[in-house]
Each structure stands twice: as structure tokens, then as C-alpha cells.
Motif scaffolding. Structure first.
Motif, PDB file in Angstrom:
ATOM      1  N   ALA A 192       0.824  -1.217   0.000  1.00 20.95           N
ATOM      2  CA  ALA A 192       0.000   0.000   0.000  1.00 20.95           C
ATOM      3  C   ALA A 192       0.854   1.262   0.000  1.00 20.95           C
ATOM      4  O   ALA A 192       1.794   1.385   0.789  1.00 20.95           O
ATOM      5  CB  ALA A 192      -0.930  -0.001   1.209  1.00 20.95           C
ATOM      6  N   ASP A 193       0.485   2.207  -0.864  1.00 17.75           N
ATOM      7  CA  ASP A 193       1.112   3.535  -0.818  1.00 17.75           C
ATOM      8  C   ASP A 193       0.648   4.296   0.418  1.00 17.75           C
ATOM      9  O   ASP A 193       1.431   5.018   1.039  1.00 17.75           O
ATOM     10  CB  ASP A 193       0.751   4.341  -2.073  1.00 17.75           C
ATOM     11  CG  ASP A 193       1.343   3.737  -3.335  1.00 17.75           C
ATOM     12  OD1 ASP A 193       2.334   2.984  -3.231  1.00 17.75           O
ATOM     13  OD2 ASP A 193       0.802   4.001  -4.426  1.00 17.75           O
ATOM     14  N   ARG A 194      -0.638   4.166   0.737  1.00 13.73           N
ATOM     15  CA  ARG A 194      -1.211   4.822   1.906  1.00 13.73           C
ATOM     16  C   ARG A 194      -2.025   3.795   2.675  1.00 13.73           C
ATOM     17  O   ARG A 194      -2.842   3.067   2.085  1.00 13.73           O
ATOM     18  CB  ARG A 194      -2.109   5.988   1.482  1.00 13.73           C
ATOM     19  CG  ARG A 194      -2.867   6.666   2.653  1.00 13.73           C
ATOM     20  CD  ARG A 194      -3.724   7.817   2.147  1.00 13.73           C
ATOM     21  NE  ARG A 194      -4.657   8.324   3.155  1.00 13.73           N
ATOM     22  CZ  ARG A 194      -4.370   9.236   4.088  1.00 13.73           C
ATOM     23  NH1 ARG A 194      -3.149   9.758   4.122  1.00 13.73           N
ATOM     24  NH2 ARG A 194      -5.281   9.638   4.958  1.00 13.73           N
ATOM     25  N   LEU A 195      -1.790   3.732   3.976  1.00 13.89           N
ATOM     26  CA  LEU A 195      -2.484   2.771   4.823  1.00 13.89           C
ATOM     27  C   LEU A 195      -3.208   3.522   5.933  1.00 13.89           C
ATOM     28  O   LEU A 195      -2.580   4.232   6.726  1.00 13.89           O
ATOM     29  CB  LEU A 195      -1.498   1.771   5.420  1.00 13.89           C
ATOM     30  CG  LEU A 195      -2.071   0.716   6.380  1.00 13.89           C
ATOM     31  CD1 LEU A 195      -3.119  -0.147   5.693  1.00 13.89           C
ATOM     32  CD2 LEU A 195      -0.940  -0.157   6.942  1.00 13.89           C
ATOM     33  N   GLU A 196      -4.533   3.368   5.985  1.00 17.58           N
ATOM     34  CA  GLU A 196      -5.357   3.985   7.009  1.00 17.58           C
ATOM     35  C   GLU A 196      -5.878   2.909   7.959  1.00 17.58           C
ATOM     36  O   GLU A 196      -6.159   1.781   7.544  1.00 17.58           O
ATOM     37  CB  GLU A 196      -6.555   4.701   6.381  1.00 17.58           C
ATOM     38  CG  GLU A 196      -6.190   5.801   5.404  1.00 17.58           C
ATOM     39  CD  GLU A 196      -7.403   6.383   4.685  1.00 17.58           C
ATOM     40  OE1 GLU A 196      -7.212   7.212   3.789  1.00 17.58           O
ATOM     41  OE2 GLU A 196      -8.553   5.994   5.034  1.00 17.58           O
ATOM     42  N   GLY A 197      -6.025   3.270   9.225  1.00 16.69           N
ATOM     43  CA  GLY A 197      -6.590   2.352  10.203  1.00 16.69           C
ATOM     44  C   GLY A 197      -7.647   3.038  11.042  1.00 16.69           C
ATOM     45  O   GLY A 197      -7.487   4.204  11.428  1.00 16.69           O
ATOM     46  N   PHE A 198      -8.724   2.313  11.340  1.00 17.66           N
ATOM     47  CA  PHE A 198      -9.831   2.842  12.136  1.00 17.66           C
ATOM     48  C   PHE A 198     -10.248   1.802  13.171  1.00 17.66           C
ATOM     49  O   PHE A 198     -10.285   0.599  12.882  1.00 17.66           O
ATOM     50  CB  PHE A 198     -11.032   3.184  11.251  1.00 17.66           C
ATOM     51  CG  PHE A 198     -10.779   4.285  10.270  1.00 17.66           C
ATOM     52  CD1 PHE A 198     -11.062   5.609  10.597  1.00 17.66           C
ATOM     53  CD2 PHE A 198     -10.244   4.013   9.018  1.00 17.66           C
ATOM     54  CE1 PHE A 198     -10.822   6.638   9.698  1.00 17.66           C
ATOM     55  CE2 PHE A 198     -10.007   5.027   8.111  1.00 17.66           C
ATOM     56  CZ  PHE A 198     -10.291   6.345   8.452  1.00 17.66           C
ATOM     57  N   ASP A 199     -10.593   2.277  14.364  1.00 14.39           N
ATOM     58  CA  ASP A 199     -11.074   1.377  15.403  1.00 14.39           C
ATOM     59  C   ASP A 199     -11.969   2.165  16.359  1.00 14.39           C
ATOM     60  O   ASP A 199     -11.841   3.391  16.469  1.00 14.39           O
ATOM     61  CB  ASP A 199      -9.913   0.755  16.174  1.00 14.39           C
ATOM     62  CG  ASP A 199     -10.324  -0.524  16.891  1.00 14.39           C
ATOM     63  OD1 ASP A 199     -10.263  -1.595  16.254  1.00 14.39           O
ATOM     64  OD2 ASP A 199     -10.721  -0.451  18.060  1.00 14.39           O
ATOM     65  N   ILE A 200     -12.839   1.457  17.068  1.00 13.06           N
ATOM     66  CA  ILE A 200     -13.731   2.126  18.021  1.00 13.06           C
ATOM     67  C   ILE A 200     -13.023   2.417  19.339  1.00 13.06           C
ATOM     68  O   ILE A 200     -13.454   3.276  20.108  1.00 13.06           O
ATOM     69  CB  ILE A 200     -14.989   1.265  18.259  1.00 13.06           C
ATOM     70  CG1 ILE A 200     -16.094   2.111  18.912  1.00 13.06           C
ATOM     71  CG2 ILE A 200     -14.663   0.027  19.095  1.00 13.06           C
ATOM     72  CD1 ILE A 200     -17.438   1.434  18.938  1.00 13.06           C
ATOM     73  N   SER A 201     -11.900   1.729  19.603  1.00 12.60           N
ATOM     74  CA  SER A 201     -11.204   1.839  20.882  1.00 12.60           C
ATOM     75  C   SER A 201     -10.004   2.772  20.768  1.00 12.60           C
ATOM     76  O   SER A 201      -9.062   2.502  20.010  1.00 12.60           O
ATOM     77  CB  SER A 201     -10.741   0.456  21.343  1.00 12.60           C
ATOM     78  OG  SER A 201      -9.790   0.566  22.380  1.00 12.60           O
ATOM     79  N   LEU A 202      -9.998   3.827  21.563  1.00 15.24           N
ATOM     80  CA  LEU A 202      -8.864   4.747  21.557  1.00 15.24           C
ATOM     81  C   LEU A 202      -7.607   4.077  22.104  1.00 15.24           C
ATOM     82  O   LEU A 202      -6.492   4.375  21.657  1.00 15.24           O
ATOM     83  CB  LEU A 202      -9.206   5.993  22.378  1.00 15.24           C
ATOM     84  CG  LEU A 202     -10.294   6.903  21.796  1.00 15.24           C
ATOM     85  CD1 LEU A 202     -10.593   8.057  22.750  1.00 15.24           C
ATOM     86  CD2 LEU A 202      -9.877   7.443  20.428  1.00 15.24           C
ATOM     87  N   ASN A 203      -7.755   3.177  23.065  1.00 19.93           N
ATOM     88  CA  ASN A 203      -6.593   2.474  23.601  1.00 19.93           C
ATOM     89  C   ASN A 203      -5.967   1.554  22.554  1.00 19.93           C
ATOM     90  O   ASN A 203      -4.735   1.430  22.474  1.00 19.93           O
ATOM     91  CB  ASN A 203      -6.976   1.674  24.841  1.00 19.93           C
ATOM     92  CG  ASN A 203      -7.274   2.557  26.038  1.00 19.93           C
ATOM     93  OD1 ASN A 203      -7.092   3.767  25.992  1.00 19.93           O
ATOM     94  ND2 ASN A 203      -7.746   1.957  27.116  1.00 19.93           N
ATOM     95  N   MET A 204      -6.805   0.909  21.762  1.00 18.85           N
ATOM     96  CA  MET A 204      -6.293   0.091  20.667  1.00 18.85           C
ATOM     97  C   MET A 204      -5.562   0.959  19.637  1.00 18.85           C
ATOM     98  O   MET A 204      -4.479   0.599  19.144  1.00 18.85           O
ATOM     99  CB  MET A 204      -7.441  -0.675  20.003  1.00 18.85           C
ATOM    100  CG  MET A 204      -8.009  -1.800  20.832  1.00 18.85           C
ATOM    101  SD  MET A 204      -6.891  -3.223  20.880  1.00 18.85           S
ATOM    102  CE  MET A 204      -8.009  -4.522  21.371  1.00 18.85           C
TER     103      MET A 204
END
Length: 312
Positions: free
Chosen positions: A167-179
Motif C-alpha cells: 500500500a502507498d497509503r495505509l489507514e486504520g480505524f477502530d472504536i477503541s482509543l486504547n487500541m
């Protein structure tokens, strides 16, 4: 089990709860429940305590008593961070919810973040991110290229290092701020933010300013669907994320038909159920494999790995 950090606010009640926990660890669940009842006499509004009492009673075979304790948590009007409504459904005292409350998943993973990776990789034989990345690479001819890859439900970022080379750009999303904080430490994501995959598209957090619709060449969801139940919302989100001909790679725990709530408080989904979602949301299935997702109590947890392609 309820986190030990959720104190009753009463020292004596907390002490009795601690003794109850010790008894439960020795398998003396009826005795633990009795001590927990005494703790709750001192702190009758302690929601975490009532949930814990429900678990002790359930393990002691006191089903009616467990239902009463879980109902006390579910009916007090507060957010169900413990999963009491899920417990009631499993005990036949309520309908199975289409999905758990978002606050349940958020609380679960905020509490689990510090020990998440060690528990999965060292104790449960978990290697799903590597397996998914391998299948994506194979499907892409061995060396796929994605201008934008989006890891939804990224957790601590276990999939990040596996997908980053493609990937040229990798985004990540999660509901947990600690994660998300743990994922940020890996230094492999270009963008990380909080998102709720159970919400409508523009409310989810996946499309903040500068994050347009239909930007992703790959959407990845490793070990996410089992915490969502009804997958209509997340499939709609993925359809809005993926470019035409973009790939959607994910796993589900295996069910015989439809989707079911399991004693683990995770959901399992059938192959035919997922395939119906593909049809409704504009995806064509390109790959499906039945795999062992991890071990649980020394037994394999079976599931499916899917790769689908967004229709042009």
C-alpha cells in the motif's frame, strides 16, 4: 469478566468482591455468588458487581438467578458496557440483538488493549492478519499494489505490517482509543482515527474531511465481523469506501445458517448469509476459504476468509 478497576466505591464491598473472585478462580462459583450478594447489599447500585454476580450464578448453574442479575444491569437505563443484554439473549430471556451496543465493544477493547496481542499470538495461535495478507497477495498475482488500503477495526494494528508492503497509503480505524494508541506505536499507518462501524456512512468516522468516498483499493477487516452481528451497516460502509474493482478482504466465524450469537458473546455468520450481503451491496465474491481462525480453550475456532470485488 468485569474489570477489577470498576470499583463499587465501598471498601468493604470491594473486599468481599475480591474474595468472591478468589473463590471463582478455584471453581467455587456458588460460594463466590454468595459473597458477591453480600457485597451488593453494601453497594446495591454497583452495575459491574451485578454483572459479576450474574456470571458467578451462571457458572454455578443458577440460571434464573443469573438472569435476574443481568436484567438488573440491562434495565437500569445505563449504557450496556458489560454485554448484559447479550447474556440475557444467550440464556433465552431476551431476543438476540442485531448487534451489541457500541459502548460494549469500546469498553471491551479499551480494557483489553494492553494484553491483546500477547493473548492472541502467544496463547490462541492467532495468525489471521498474515493469512489474510497472503490470500490478498495471491489474489493480486503475488505482488499487488494498492494506492489506498483501509484497515477497518484495526485494533492494535496487527494487520498493518502485513499490508504495508502493498500500500502507498495505509489507514486504520477502530472504536477503541486504547487500541488505536497501540496501533500508532507501530508506525506503519499513515492515518489512524476512531470509527464506529455500526453507524450510518456519514456518522461512522470513516469519511472525515479529506477522506472521500470510494477512495480504497483495498478494505481489510481481520476478526471484526464477529463483534458486529448484523453486517448490513459495515457492508454499506465498505461499499462507500471501496473504489470500483476495489477489494474487500475479511473473516467471519462460521455458522451453519444466517448469523448467531455464541457463548463467547461473538457472532458467527454463514457463507450463504455473507454471499447475500455481497449481492445487496454490489460485490462479487472472488475467493472463499474455510480456515482455523485461532484456538479457544484448546479447540479450533473455524471461520471463513473472503475476498470480494466491488462492482464497477
Amino acid at each position: 469478566m468485569v474489570s477489577a478497576s470498576l470499583s463499587s466505591g465501598d471498601v468493604l464491598a470491594d473486599r468481599r468482591a475480591a474474595y468472591a473472585k478468589m473463590l471463582s478462580e478455584e471453581g467455587q462459583f456458588a460460594e463466590a455468588a454468595e459473597l458477591m450478594e453480600q457485597a451488593l447489599e453494601l453497594a446495591p447500585d454497583w452495575r459491574a458487581g451485578w454483572f459479576q454476580l450474574g456470571e458467578y450464578r451462571e457458572k454455578a448453574g443458577q440460571t434464573d438467578g443469573a438472569i435476574g442479575a443481568y436484567a438488573r444491569v440491562a434495565e437500569d437505563g445505563g449504557e450496556d458496557i458489560f454485554g448484559a443484554r447479550l447474556k440475557l439473549a444467550l440464556l433465552g430471556a431476551a431476543e438476540v440483538p442485531a448487534s451489541p451496543e457500541s459502548t460494549y465493544a469500546e469498553s471491551l477493547f479499551d480494557d483489553y488493549a494492553d494484553r491483546f496481542e500477547k493473548a492472541l499470538t502467544e496463547k490462541l495461535g492467532y495468525d489471521l492478519p498474515a493469512l489474510l495478507a497472503n490470500r490478498v497477495a495471491t489474489h493480486g498475482g503475488g505482488a499487488p499494489h494498492f494506492a489506498v488500503a483501509v484497515d477497518i477495526g484495526c485494533g492494535t494494528g496487527l494487520a498493518g505490517p502485513e499490508i504495508r508492503p502493498f500500500a502507498d497509503r495505509l489507514e486504520g480505524f477502530d472504536i477503541s482509543l486504547n487500541m488505536l494508541a497501540k496501533a500508532r506505536e507501530k508506525g506503519v499507518y499513515d492515518y489512524l482515527d476512531r470509527a464506529d462501524l455500526s453507524l450510518k456512512t456519514d456518522e461512522s468516522g470513516l469519511f472525515a474531511p479529506g477522506l472521500p468516498h470510494h477512495r480504497a483499493d483495498l478494505v481489510l477487516a481481520a476478526d471484526v465481523m464477529m463483534y458486529l452481528g448484523d453486517l448490513e451497516a459495515v457492508f454499506a460502509l465498505t461499499a462507500a469506501l471501496a473504489k470500483p474493482a476495489g477489494l474487500f478482504a475479511f473473516s467471519v466465524e462460521a455458522a451453519e445458517e444466517g448469523y448467531i450469537l455464541q457463548p463467547s458473546l461473538r457472532y458467527a455468520h454463514s457463507k450463504t448469509h455473507v454471499e447475500a450481503l455481497f449481492a445487496r451491496h454490489g460485490f462479487d465474491e472472488r475467493f472463499c476459504e474455510r480456515v482455523t481462525l485461532r484456538m479457544d480453550g484448546g479447540k479450533p475456532v473455524f471461520g471463513f476468509v473472503f475476498i470480494a470485488e466491488r462492482r464497477a
